[in-house]
Motif scaffolding. Sequence first.
Motif, PDB file in Angstrom:
ATOM      1  N   THR A 312     -18.641 -10.980  21.088  1.00 13.65           N
ATOM      2  CA  THR A 312     -18.187 -11.987  22.119  1.00 13.65           C
ATOM      3  C   THR A 312     -19.256 -13.073  22.475  1.00 13.65           C
ATOM      4  O   THR A 312     -19.102 -14.247  22.409  1.00 13.65           O
ATOM      5  CB  THR A 312     -17.710 -11.210  23.577  1.00 13.65           C
ATOM      6  OG1 THR A 312     -16.863 -10.271  23.254  1.00 13.65           O
ATOM      7  CG2 THR A 312     -17.123 -12.187  24.422  1.00 13.65           C
ATOM      8  N   VAL A 313     -20.403 -12.470  22.912  1.00 10.90           N
ATOM      9  CA  VAL A 313     -21.554 -13.312  22.849  1.00 10.90           C
ATOM     10  C   VAL A 313     -22.653 -12.923  22.351  1.00 10.90           C
ATOM     11  O   VAL A 313     -23.110 -11.494  22.254  1.00 10.90           O
ATOM     12  CB  VAL A 313     -21.792 -13.323  24.517  1.00 10.90           C
ATOM     13  CG1 VAL A 313     -23.038 -14.102  25.077  1.00 10.90           C
ATOM     14  CG2 VAL A 313     -20.422 -13.772  25.386  1.00 10.90           C
ATOM     15  N   THR A 314     -23.738 -13.882  22.081  1.00 12.62           N
ATOM     16  CA  THR A 314     -25.007 -13.058  21.645  1.00 12.62           C
ATOM     17  C   THR A 314     -26.131 -13.935  22.548  1.00 12.62           C
ATOM     18  O   THR A 314     -25.706 -15.105  22.877  1.00 12.62           O
ATOM     19  CB  THR A 314     -25.476 -13.609  20.024  1.00 12.62           C
ATOM     20  OG1 THR A 314     -25.213 -14.883  19.895  1.00 12.62           O
ATOM     21  CG2 THR A 314     -24.381 -12.978  19.351  1.00 12.62           C
ATOM     22  N   GLU A 315     -27.177 -13.330  22.747  1.00 11.02           N
ATOM     23  CA  GLU A 315     -28.221 -13.799  23.622  1.00 11.02           C
ATOM     24  C   GLU A 315     -29.439 -13.511  23.109  1.00 11.02           C
ATOM     25  O   GLU A 315     -30.129 -12.327  23.268  1.00 11.02           O
ATOM     26  CB  GLU A 315     -27.974 -13.134  25.075  1.00 11.02           C
ATOM     27  CG  GLU A 315     -26.744 -13.344  25.910  1.00 11.02           C
ATOM     28  CD  GLU A 315     -26.707 -12.687  26.959  1.00 11.02           C
ATOM     29  OE1 GLU A 315     -26.890 -13.487  28.166  1.00 11.02           O
ATOM     30  OE2 GLU A 315     -26.108 -11.573  27.147  1.00 11.02           O
ATOM     31  N   PRO A 316     -30.133 -14.314  22.514  1.00  2.35           N
ATOM     32  CA  PRO A 316     -31.450 -14.084  21.843  1.00  2.35           C
ATOM     33  C   PRO A 316     -32.367 -14.195  23.196  1.00  2.35           C
ATOM     34  O   PRO A 316     -32.395 -14.877  24.036  1.00  2.35           O
ATOM     35  CB  PRO A 316     -31.600 -15.423  20.913  1.00  2.35           C
ATOM     36  CG  PRO A 316     -30.330 -16.110  20.711  1.00  2.35           C
ATOM     37  CD  PRO A 316     -29.387 -15.865  21.862  1.00  2.35           C
ATOM     38  N   PHE A 322     -29.621  -9.542  22.694  1.00  2.00           N
ATOM     39  CA  PHE A 322     -28.467  -8.855  23.098  1.00  2.00           C
ATOM     40  C   PHE A 322     -27.089  -9.342  22.526  1.00  2.00           C
ATOM     41  O   PHE A 322     -26.585 -10.627  22.693  1.00  2.00           O
ATOM     42  CB  PHE A 322     -28.573  -8.846  24.560  1.00  2.00           C
ATOM     43  CG  PHE A 322     -30.020  -8.388  25.082  1.00  2.00           C
ATOM     44  CD1 PHE A 322     -29.786  -6.982  25.099  1.00  2.00           C
ATOM     45  CD2 PHE A 322     -30.996  -9.082  25.441  1.00  2.00           C
ATOM     46  CE1 PHE A 322     -31.190  -6.199  25.624  1.00  2.00           C
ATOM     47  CE2 PHE A 322     -32.118  -8.505  26.056  1.00  2.00           C
ATOM     48  CZ  PHE A 322     -32.413  -7.049  25.974  1.00  2.00           C
ATOM     49  N   VAL A 323     -26.282  -8.367  22.419  1.00  2.00           N
ATOM     50  CA  VAL A 323     -24.906  -8.732  21.882  1.00  2.00           C
ATOM     51  C   VAL A 323     -23.902  -8.072  22.818  1.00  2.00           C
ATOM     52  O   VAL A 323     -23.747  -6.820  22.955  1.00  2.00           O
ATOM     53  CB  VAL A 323     -24.596  -8.440  20.362  1.00  2.00           C
ATOM     54  CG1 VAL A 323     -23.315  -8.557  19.800  1.00  2.00           C
ATOM     55  CG2 VAL A 323     -25.988  -8.789  19.521  1.00  2.00           C
ATOM     56  N   THR A 324     -22.951  -9.012  23.234  1.00  2.00           N
ATOM     57  CA  THR A 324     -21.984  -8.286  23.990  1.00  2.00           C
ATOM     58  C   THR A 324     -20.511  -8.258  23.174  1.00  2.00           C
ATOM     59  O   THR A 324     -20.183  -9.203  22.544  1.00  2.00           O
ATOM     60  CB  THR A 324     -21.578  -9.138  25.167  1.00  2.00           C
ATOM     61  OG1 THR A 324     -22.820  -9.345  25.845  1.00  2.00           O
ATOM     62  CG2 THR A 324     -20.612  -8.619  26.203  1.00  2.00           C
ATOM     63  N   ARG A 330     -13.954  -3.087  28.570  1.00  2.00           N
ATOM     64  CA  ARG A 330     -15.315  -3.281  29.496  1.00  2.00           C
ATOM     65  C   ARG A 330     -16.180  -4.008  28.511  1.00  2.00           C
ATOM     66  O   ARG A 330     -16.348  -3.562  27.244  1.00  2.00           O
ATOM     67  CB  ARG A 330     -15.824  -1.810  29.589  1.00  2.00           C
ATOM     68  CG  ARG A 330     -14.973  -1.326  30.666  1.00  2.00           C
ATOM     69  CD  ARG A 330     -15.427  -1.433  32.197  1.00  2.00           C
ATOM     70  NE  ARG A 330     -14.503  -0.348  33.189  1.00  2.00           N
ATOM     71  CZ  ARG A 330     -15.051   0.590  33.656  1.00  2.00           C
ATOM     72  NH1 ARG A 330     -16.527   1.070  33.270  1.00  2.00           N
ATOM     73  NH2 ARG A 330     -14.299   1.482  34.293  1.00  2.00           N
ATOM     74  N   ASP A 331     -16.880  -4.929  28.900  1.00  2.00           N
ATOM     75  CA  ASP A 331     -18.064  -5.653  28.458  1.00  2.00           C
ATOM     76  C   ASP A 331     -18.929  -4.694  28.005  1.00  2.00           C
ATOM     77  O   ASP A 331     -19.474  -3.959  28.982  1.00  2.00           O
ATOM     78  CB  ASP A 331     -18.540  -7.021  29.187  1.00  2.00           C
ATOM     79  CG  ASP A 331     -17.741  -8.108  29.230  1.00  2.00           C
ATOM     80  OD1 ASP A 331     -16.933  -8.172  28.326  1.00  2.00           O
ATOM     81  OD2 ASP A 331     -18.152  -9.065  30.095  1.00  2.00           O
ATOM     82  N   THR A 332     -19.584  -4.399  26.817  1.00  2.55           N
ATOM     83  CA  THR A 332     -20.532  -3.435  26.469  1.00  2.55           C
ATOM     84  C   THR A 332     -21.727  -4.224  25.635  1.00  2.55           C
ATOM     85  O   THR A 332     -21.417  -5.178  24.635  1.00  2.55           O
ATOM     86  CB  THR A 332     -19.806  -2.457  25.461  1.00  2.55           C
ATOM     87  OG1 THR A 332     -18.854  -1.981  26.019  1.00  2.55           O
ATOM     88  CG2 THR A 332     -20.949  -1.363  25.079  1.00  2.55           C
TER      89      THR A 332
END
Length: 370
Positions: A312-316, A322-324, A330-332
């Motif tokens: 869904t989302v990646t956060e460098p 961090f990968v959602t 549930r968001d994991t």
Amino acid sequence: MGFLDIRNVTKSYGPVQVLHRIDIAVEEGEFLVLVGPSGCGKSTLLNMIAGLEGISGGEIAIKGRVVNGVHPSKRNIAMVFQSYALYPNMTVGQNMTFGLEMHGVPKPERDRALADVAKLLQIETLLDRKPGQLSGGQRQRVAMGRALVRNPDVFLFDEPLSNLDAKLRVDMRTEIKKLHQKLRTTIVYVTHDQIEALTLSTRIAVMNKGHVQQLGTPKEIYDTPSNLFVATFMGSPAMNIVPATVVMENGHPHAAITDADGTPRNLRFSQPNLARWEGKPILLGIRPEAITDPEGADRKSGNIQPLTNRVTVTEPAGSDTFVTMTLSGRDTIARMRADAAVAAGQTFEFAVNMEKAVAFDPTTEERITP
């Protein structure tokens, strides 16, 4: 019996009970951190140890001596406050030795103690300055020095780093850790910052609503949280909590979940005791670092489960990415290496370390134990 014993202690304000039967034995040289959200009772408990708050029930003993009703000045404790509490009209040296002077300690002895502690804290050049001429970090060192010169039985710290900026907070955290390792003093430390709790302590008491939710080492608290509150409060990002059902497959209990598209996925547990929960709903708890890409998976684990799912989302975040994704609605969050080749919208094969998974009873919110 511990060096500091908190036995069945309660605290009430009129009809409202704010601390409920607290039992903690602190050994000599231990670094105990009381951690929890605002209003959980941790500062109240610290003030009761110091003698600044009365005890409604139970006992507090230091070195075998019950101190209920004993004046703070007679308890041989030293407290470091969030606000530093330095006298603005006194020099650093005068601030640090004022307590000794009030207790009638001779000047040569005061001077020796001041010189030793100033050298230990590396503040020898600051002794003639006033608090208004110091930075926040320097003021905190002076506040610590004022406690150290007294050589008390127990040091009490009440959120001492909360007024500092992020970098200085990390630096001072390291200094406090070094200080404890060198002096092996007995410390009770209050914070709402769970990173401080995990990095500083030898043991942690996680508190919520006046109760101790769990008492244990940082590893015990982090790896085997006793309930959902501890699981989600300790750790950053917090532990993922995913609704699941226990199913048996090839004689082993599995967590039956769904992926982002609603497709059923089964993850094999390492705990055979969960077989008794067959067909029942549970809450599956997995730390973000236990979900990664196959190359980054823990080579020592004997139970890495593959899981295909849509990102869904990646956060460098510098050292990590961090990968959602979505599991059972549930968001994991997964914690991966900085160079992990993953992008939002793609279907990715995750590796889940089920040796690190824990299960909770959705009714009681307690961890399911063997």
